[in-house]
Design a protein around this motif. Structure first.
Motif, PDB file in Angstrom:
ATOM      1  N   ASP A 115       0.855  -1.180   0.000  1.00 49.54           N
ATOM      2  CA  ASP A 115       0.000   0.000   0.000  1.00 49.54           C
ATOM      3  C   ASP A 115       0.895   1.234   0.000  1.00 49.54           C
ATOM      4  N   SER A 166       2.046   1.759   4.096  1.00 44.54           N
ATOM      5  CA  SER A 166       2.241   0.556   4.913  1.00 44.54           C
ATOM      6  C   SER A 166       3.085   0.899   6.135  1.00 44.54           C
ATOM      7  N   ASN A 194       4.340   0.127  -2.206  1.00 48.25           N
ATOM      8  CA  ASN A 194       4.072  -0.116  -3.627  1.00 48.25           C
ATOM      9  C   ASN A 194       5.347   0.019  -4.457  1.00 48.25           C
ATOM     10  N   SER A 217      -2.245  -6.897  -3.053  1.00 47.46           N
ATOM     11  CA  SER A 217      -3.664  -7.231  -3.159  1.00 47.46           C
ATOM     12  C   SER A 217      -3.879  -7.939  -4.489  1.00 47.46           C
ATOM     13  N   TYR A 244     -12.324   1.145  -1.463  1.00 46.24           N
ATOM     14  CA  TYR A 244     -11.725   0.775  -2.743  1.00 46.24           C
ATOM     15  C   TYR A 244     -12.723   1.067  -3.857  1.00 46.24           C
ATOM     16  N   LYS A 259      -7.268   2.387  -4.922  1.00 45.50           N
ATOM     17  CA  LYS A 259      -7.468   2.893  -3.560  1.00 45.50           C
ATOM     18  C   LYS A 259      -6.857   4.284  -3.499  1.00 45.50           C
ATOM     19  N   SER A 290      -4.888   7.208  -1.944  1.00 45.69           N
ATOM     20  CA  SER A 290      -3.841   7.339  -0.931  1.00 45.69           C
ATOM     21  C   SER A 290      -3.260   8.739  -0.978  1.00 45.69           C
ATOM     22  N   VAL A 292      -4.107  -0.915  -7.098  1.00 42.68           N
ATOM     23  CA  VAL A 292      -3.539  -1.902  -6.180  1.00 42.68           C
ATOM     24  C   VAL A 292      -3.631  -3.321  -6.729  1.00 42.68           C
TER      25      VAL A 292
END
Length: 620
Positions: A168, A171, A379, A433, A472, A534, A536, A547
């Motif tokens: 993510d 994270s 990511n 994911s 999401y 998603k 962010s 994702v």
């Protein structure tokens, strides 16, 4: 005369002075001592049968209690970090025939091994002559135990406390660092960094991270470790075709020279020591030649200075890479923070891509723990859309002292480390994911769709590795397998979007595409492509980040085929034009009516014909 051996008034008793001792840690008064550069052991000597007003001296020596494999106990003179015996003495004038006096031993015990028992031997003297002593290697009251500071770490996903971190943009890995045998009330600094468990090199994130190669990271990491005092890399060096140093450990110094130290100190049976000095440094010169300087000993105390020069092709240096097992050997010197800061400034761009953290703390107890949170854009670390996973390991180093406030008067030194890339407790798995999809005709759930005007395709999306409670967005696009391009109906694409917030990491969600006109698509195979995003916060901006995705033009599970004559019943198919069906039914009814009338008339005619021919042909 008066000679009565029993007469008490004629009798005096001569008493012999006695001493007994109790050794304690000078820092906190217990019998556990933290191995440090400034160790203090206070031995309280209890004396009796001395003469008040006289000057006495108590002299003490520390011994290491050694137990061999057979359980036999012996004493061994304790040596400080410089190889000197640890002794102390104090003079006192007693006010009474009995009392106590403290003897304080102060020394550098940073090189002492963990769990080393140390015993204080004391001697009481008067006018240079010993009159009492206490030297029992088995006496527990005279004994303290040396302990090195230790740390242990347990890394986990901050989100749910397990060992899997979902990739993510935000994270967080939490590393719980437990510490033991530290000095209470003193400042310590914990410093940690996220490493790739496979390569043993730092994890990089952020803008500019991709420009650094593995060689760049290796060079930076080994340089930093050397500055901190860890000899992280191992080297093989040949001089004129022969191994230099005869296999002794070779290290690279900060300025680029190489040194090996084969010094040995051997204790003889009589308690004396024999020192073999064999320390040499090999330095490359500006003209490409190499200069060898140092000392060479033969083990008998004879040492000669050497200085030799070699041609460039006579010296071969092989870097064997970083050996993290060397990080267990803690540096003995204080950190030269000026050099470390200069190195950091020189590599500031690379440093900005590292995932690291420092935290200063002052322990209230000898043992405890501290949480270190590492928040980063994971990511950047894996190719999440391809399904890549990666194990990350947290390396931790504990410094005694405050890095922020360090100076020549208040230096910092490394007292514990946990840098093991194979330690499962320090390791988390970074995983992406994922989504998988199954597309069907909404009306009956199969993979065939009638070529009608109101077609609807339902795509059931199975997801794994989502963050519960986060929103999401699922983006669906209908593709034409024949062209490999997005399907166009009346010059418009067939798409759908669905926002959802999962309650758990895994689950399913359905999304409908349509209604759309499929009358001209007979024989076409339609494939649903899905993309999961998603939102962010990246660099202070709300950004939609992909994702996961599922985009396989050949995936039969994602595919629906358009047909005008599907197998099975014609009715109940989403996408069938009901006007055409009504016309078809009308034609069938009219045809059926005509056929019925014709059938009645035909049967009558046939019956008459049969009666007339019955006599001629009975089988008819």
């Amino acid at each position: 005369s008066h000679a009565d051996i029993e007469d008490k008034s004629q009798t005096v008793t001569i008493t012999k002075p006695e001493v007994g001792t109790t050794a304690k840690d000078g820092f906190d008064g217990n019998q556990t001592v933290v191995s440090d550069t400034e160790v203090s052991v206070v031995d309280t000597v209890k004396y009796k049968n001395v003469t008040p007003g006289k000057t006495y001296k108590v002299s003490g020596t520390l011994y290491e209690k050694v137990t061999d494999k057979d359980g036999k106990v012996a004493k061994k003179e304790l040596l400080d970090a410089d190889g000197n015996p640890v002794t102390a003495e104090t003079e006192f004038v007693p006010d009474d025939t009995y009392g106590t006096v403290d003897v304080t031993f102060t020394f550098d015990g940073s090189l002492l091994k963990d769990n080393t028992p140390v015993v204080a031997f004391e001697s009481l003297s008067y006018k240079g002559k010993e009159i009492a002593s206490h030297s029992d290697i088995e006496d527990e009251d005279q004994t303290v135990t040396m302990h090195t500071s230790k740390i242990g770490t347990t890394a986990m996903d901050k989100l749910d406390g397990d060992k899997t971190v979902i990739a993510d943009a935000e994270s967080t890995v939490t590393d719980e660092v437990s510490y033991d045998h530290v000095l209470t009330g003193k400042a310590y600094t914990m410093a940690g960094i996220l490493m790739d468990a496979k390569t043993g090199l730092p994890v990089l994130t952020g803008e500019g991270a991709k420009k650094y190669t593995e060689d760049d990271l290796t060079k930076f990491t080994s340089g930093l470790m050397n500055l901190l005092g860890f000899q992280s890399n191992t080297y093989s060096i040949k001089v004129k075709g022969k191994d230099w140093g005869n296999g002794a450990a070779t290290v690279k110094n900060a300025e680029g020279s190489y040194t090996y130290d084969a010094s040995e100190r051997t204790e003889q049976e009589d308690g004396t020591w024999t020192v073999k000095t064999d320390t040499q440094t090999l330095t490359e010169q500006e003209d490409g030649t190499w200069k060898l300087t140092g000392q060479e000993g033969n083990g008998t105390g004879s040492v000669r200075n050497i200085e030799e020069t070699y041609k460039a092709d006579e010296v071969e240096v092989t870097d064997n890479g970083i050996d993290w097992s060397n990080a267990k050997k803690l540096p003995t010197a204080s950190i030269d923070l000026a050099k470390v800061k200069a190195y950091a400034e020189e590599n500031k761009d690379l440093l900005s891509c590292l995932v690291y953290k420092t935290a200063e703390f002052t322990p209230e107890k000898e043992s405890g723990s501290i949480d270190m949170d590492y928040t980063f854009n994971s990511n950047d670390v894996i190719d999440r859309l391809s399904g890549e996973t990666k194990n990350l390991v947290v390396f931790e180093v504990m410094f005694k002292g405050s890095i922020e406030n360090a100076s020549d008067e208040t230096p910092v030194s490394i007292v514990a480390s946990e840098c093991n890339k194979d330690n499962e407790g320090q390791t988390v798995k970074l995983a992406p994911s994922t989504i998988g999809t199954t597309a069907t005709d909404k009306s009956d759930g199969d993979h065939e769709l009638m070529a009608g005007k109101d077609a609807v395709i339902t795509d059931e999306v199975k997801y794994e590795g989502l963050i519960p409670g986060k929103e999401y967005t699922l983006h669906a696009t209908l593709m034409d397998k024949k062209t490999g391009e997005p399907l166009k109906v009346a010059d418009k694409g067939v798409t759908a979007e669905l926002k959802f917030t999962p309650n758990s990491e895994s689950g399913t969600v359905s999304i409908d595409l349509g209604e759309f006109d499929a009358t001209s698509l007979d024989g076409h195979t339609l494939v649903v492509f899905e993309e999961l995003t998603k939102q962010s916060d990246i660099d202070g901006k709300a950004t939609d980040v992909t994702v996961a995705e599922h985009k396989d033009i050949n995936d039969e599970g994602q595919s629906v085929t358009v047909t005008s004559t599907p197998a099975g019943s014609t009715y109940g198919k989403t996408g069938v034009d009901m006007t055409n069906i009504a016309i078809a039914i009308g034609i069938l009814l009219i045809a059926a009516g005509c056929a019925t009338a014709y059938g009645i008339k035909s049967r009558k005619t046939a019956k008459g014909d049969a009666d007339e021919s019955a006599e001629d042909n009975t089988e008819a």
